[in-house]
Every structure is written in C-alpha cells, then in structure tokens.
Write a protein that holds these residues in place. Sequence first.
Motif, mmCIF file in Angstrom:
data_model
loop_
_atom_site.group_PDB
_atom_site.id
_atom_site.type_symbol
_atom_site.label_atom_id
_atom_site.label_comp_id
_atom_site.label_asym_id
_atom_site.label_seq_id
_atom_site.Cartn_x
_atom_site.Cartn_y
_atom_site.Cartn_z
ATOM 1 N N VAL A 138 61.210 4.545 3.356
ATOM 2 C CA VAL A 138 61.248 5.789 3.318
ATOM 3 C C VAL A 138 60.633 6.410 4.646
ATOM 4 O O VAL A 138 59.377 5.973 4.902
ATOM 5 C CB VAL A 138 61.041 6.019 1.885
ATOM 6 N N ALA A 139 60.736 7.996 4.311
ATOM 7 C CA ALA A 139 60.264 8.529 5.635
ATOM 8 C C ALA A 139 59.370 9.881 4.544
ATOM 9 O O ALA A 139 60.173 9.592 3.926
ATOM 10 C CB ALA A 139 60.855 9.263 6.614
ATOM 11 N N VAL A 140 58.577 9.867 4.199
ATOM 12 C CA VAL A 140 57.309 10.731 3.357
ATOM 13 C C VAL A 140 56.975 11.567 5.053
ATOM 14 O O VAL A 140 56.941 11.248 5.775
ATOM 15 C CB VAL A 140 56.545 10.785 2.887
ATOM 16 N N LEU A 141 56.487 12.965 4.181
ATOM 17 C CA LEU A 141 55.961 13.703 5.250
ATOM 18 C C LEU A 141 54.894 14.281 4.457
ATOM 19 O O LEU A 141 54.997 14.359 3.524
ATOM 20 C CB LEU A 141 56.913 15.670 5.524
ATOM 21 N N LEU A 142 53.462 14.316 4.996
ATOM 22 C CA LEU A 142 52.422 14.659 4.871
ATOM 23 C C LEU A 142 51.925 15.847 5.811
ATOM 24 O O LEU A 142 51.916 16.465 6.257
ATOM 25 C CB LEU A 142 50.895 13.343 4.840
ATOM 26 N N PRO A 171 46.596 0.749 4.450
ATOM 27 C CA PRO A 171 47.551 -0.910 4.888
ATOM 28 C C PRO A 171 49.314 -1.373 4.657
ATOM 29 O O PRO A 171 50.114 -1.675 5.307
ATOM 30 C CB PRO A 171 46.951 -1.816 4.400
ATOM 31 N N GLU A 172 49.682 0.291 3.760
ATOM 32 C CA GLU A 172 51.020 0.200 3.421
ATOM 33 C C GLU A 172 51.429 1.371 4.226
ATOM 34 O O GLU A 172 53.268 0.694 4.426
ATOM 35 C CB GLU A 172 50.825 1.033 2.072
ATOM 36 N N GLY A 173 50.926 1.582 5.161
ATOM 37 C CA GLY A 173 52.020 2.764 6.734
ATOM 38 C C GLY A 173 52.141 1.679 7.956
ATOM 39 O O GLY A 173 51.869 0.516 8.072
ATOM 40 N N ARG A 174 53.847 1.571 7.619
ATOM 41 C CA ARG A 174 54.619 0.790 8.313
ATOM 42 C C ARG A 174 54.488 1.876 10.430
ATOM 43 O O ARG A 174 53.456 2.064 11.061
ATOM 44 C CB ARG A 174 56.321 1.179 9.221
ATOM 45 N N GLU A 175 55.401 3.326 10.604
ATOM 46 C CA GLU A 175 54.883 4.181 11.568
ATOM 47 C C GLU A 175 53.967 5.712 11.237
ATOM 48 O O GLU A 175 54.682 6.349 9.813
ATOM 49 C CB GLU A 175 55.898 4.109 12.462
ATOM 50 N N MET A 176 53.708 6.079 11.916
ATOM 51 C CA MET A 176 52.605 7.846 11.697
ATOM 52 C C MET A 176 53.110 8.220 12.847
ATOM 53 O O MET A 176 52.652 8.337 13.807
ATOM 54 C CB MET A 176 51.106 6.974 11.538
ATOM 55 N N VAL A 177 54.013 9.079 12.483
ATOM 56 C CA VAL A 177 54.474 10.109 14.240
ATOM 57 C C VAL A 177 53.997 11.595 13.469
ATOM 58 O O VAL A 177 54.164 12.218 12.390
ATOM 59 C CB VAL A 177 55.552 10.001 13.716
ATOM 60 N N ILE A 220 54.995 12.658 9.511
ATOM 61 C CA ILE A 220 55.831 11.592 9.467
ATOM 62 C C ILE A 220 54.802 10.040 8.971
ATOM 63 O O ILE A 220 54.886 9.798 10.208
ATOM 64 C CB ILE A 220 57.308 11.778 9.813
ATOM 65 N N LEU A 221 55.352 9.523 7.876
ATOM 66 C CA LEU A 221 54.992 8.268 7.554
ATOM 67 C C LEU A 221 55.789 7.270 7.104
ATOM 68 O O LEU A 221 56.539 7.574 6.526
ATOM 69 C CB LEU A 221 53.597 7.944 6.429
ATOM 70 N N THR A 222 56.376 5.754 7.357
ATOM 71 C CA THR A 222 57.815 5.715 7.212
ATOM 72 C C THR A 222 57.318 4.289 6.164
ATOM 73 O O THR A 222 55.304 3.683 6.452
ATOM 74 C CB THR A 222 58.401 4.705 8.266
ATOM 75 N N LEU A 223 57.582 4.209 5.162
ATOM 76 C CA LEU A 223 56.648 2.937 4.295
ATOM 77 C C LEU A 223 57.876 2.310 2.914
ATOM 78 O O LEU A 223 58.740 3.485 3.050
ATOM 79 C CB LEU A 223 55.539 3.115 3.637
ATOM 80 N N ASP A 224 57.213 1.130 2.359
ATOM 81 C CA ASP A 224 57.934 1.293 1.702
ATOM 82 C C ASP A 224 58.048 1.200 0.040
ATOM 83 O O ASP A 224 57.518 1.964 -0.353
ATOM 84 C CB ASP A 224 57.793 -0.971 1.043
ATOM 85 N N PRO A 225 59.130 1.883 -0.009
ATOM 86 C CA PRO A 225 60.051 2.944 -1.748
ATOM 87 C C PRO A 225 58.706 1.805 -3.190
ATOM 88 O O PRO A 225 58.080 2.972 -3.293
ATOM 89 C CB PRO A 225 60.674 2.537 -1.205
#
Length: 246
Positions: A138-142, A171-177, A220-225
């Motif tokens: 998932v992509a979430v907006l912080l 540690p759970e974050g994949r990509e951070m933009v 934006i942060l991508t991570l496992d739901p």
Amino acid sequence: MEIEKIRDCTLVYTRPDEAIVITCDSIGAIGNKPEDVVKVTPEHSGHETAKVALAEMLAIGATPVAISNGLTMEMTPTGERFVNGIREAMAELPEYPMALTGSSEDNMPTLQTGAGITVVGIIKKEAIRFRCTRPKDVAVLLGKPLCGESFSKELHLALRLPDFHKISQLPEGREMVPVGSKGIGYEVKKIAEDNGLTFNYVEDCPFDLKASGGPSASCILTLDPEDLPGLEERVGKMVTVLGRFA
C-alpha cells in the motif's frame, strides 16, 4: 566514475559500494522583502528551503554531511536571518553533524527573496531505498500537502525534519518519497513506474492529486498492508491510505 539519478537525488559513486548524494531546492519571492509575493520571515524561508533538500536526502536513506546556500540577496540583514533558518533546520537533526557554507549578493540592491540550497551526503549502495516496493503493497500519505499561505495556517499538520528522520528509520517502510510541487499523483505514478507496477487509488481520495505539496509538508510511504495498524501512533502524524500497488 558512475553517476546515477534517483528521483530528485544525484548519486556520484566514489567506490562501487558508496556514493556521494546531492539534493537541492530553491526559493523565490517568499520572504519579507518589498516585492515578495508570500510574506513570511527570512528565517522561515531558510528553514523550509533547507528542509526540502534534507528531506529528499533522508528519504533515499543517505546521511547529510554539508549544506551550501547561494543567496540572491544581501547578507545583512536578510541573508543572515535566512541562514539562521537553515541553522534551525540543521539543529532539528542532531543525529547528523553537518558543515555549512554559502555566498550572498552584496553588489546589487535586491527587492525579492531568492536562494538555492544544496545538500551533500553519503550513502552505502545497499542502503539506497529505491525500487523496493512490491505488488500488493500500500501507499500511505504521512502529513498533509500544504502550499503557500495554507502552509503557515496548518503548520501543525506538516511533517517536520524530526518526522522525516523517524519515518526513515521505520523498518517496515519500503520507499519514502516527499511530495513535491508536482503533487501526490506524480509521485505515486513514478513509484509505480520505477517498480514496474500499477496503482489503484482508494475511492474518494481526500486530496487533490495534482496540487503542489509545498515544502515537503507530507511524504508517501510504501509498505506491506500488514504493517498499517498502529502506524499513525508510531509516526505521530496523520496517516491516509492512498491505495494499493499491483
């Protein structure tokens, strides 16, 4: 010598396993000079311009080591106050000791605020956070995209540099933009393209996907739901689910 461009970062490999990272940001007509369009203090302008370049550095996983500022205005009094804003941004990241250098325009009278800021950092190749988003992530907006006068009015909703540091350590974050001037939609599309994926937005997304994100007020942060529960408490900022990659 290998040179690689990743989003808004330029990587110069000095060794096969290590690179110098360069990020930058500019500002114009935002300050307290007579012809500035948005009126804020020089300290605010300096802080937020430095914040953008530093946020990009932290997002990719690099360690900032130096900041250079090019001021298109006199050093005294406006430039000094602008530089104080940069120093305030640096002080928010005590984990990263940084050098500061720069130059100013003292030969010509200037009626508008203007500056360019460059941040230099270092990174190990295995630490680069790029092309690591997976299908079904998932992509979430912080935080919240804020630009211009809305930024100062809702400052409490914006991400600060300590927030970017905290998010970069998850540690759970994949990509951070960080969301830039091209908006949420552009950043999500680039993440999907870089990873060879597609993206499906949630229904009734509460944000204008094309609106400018302002001075890195959100990311934006991508991570496992499965890692979503408790994320807002861990980050301490508003979390909005944007959708899922496929």
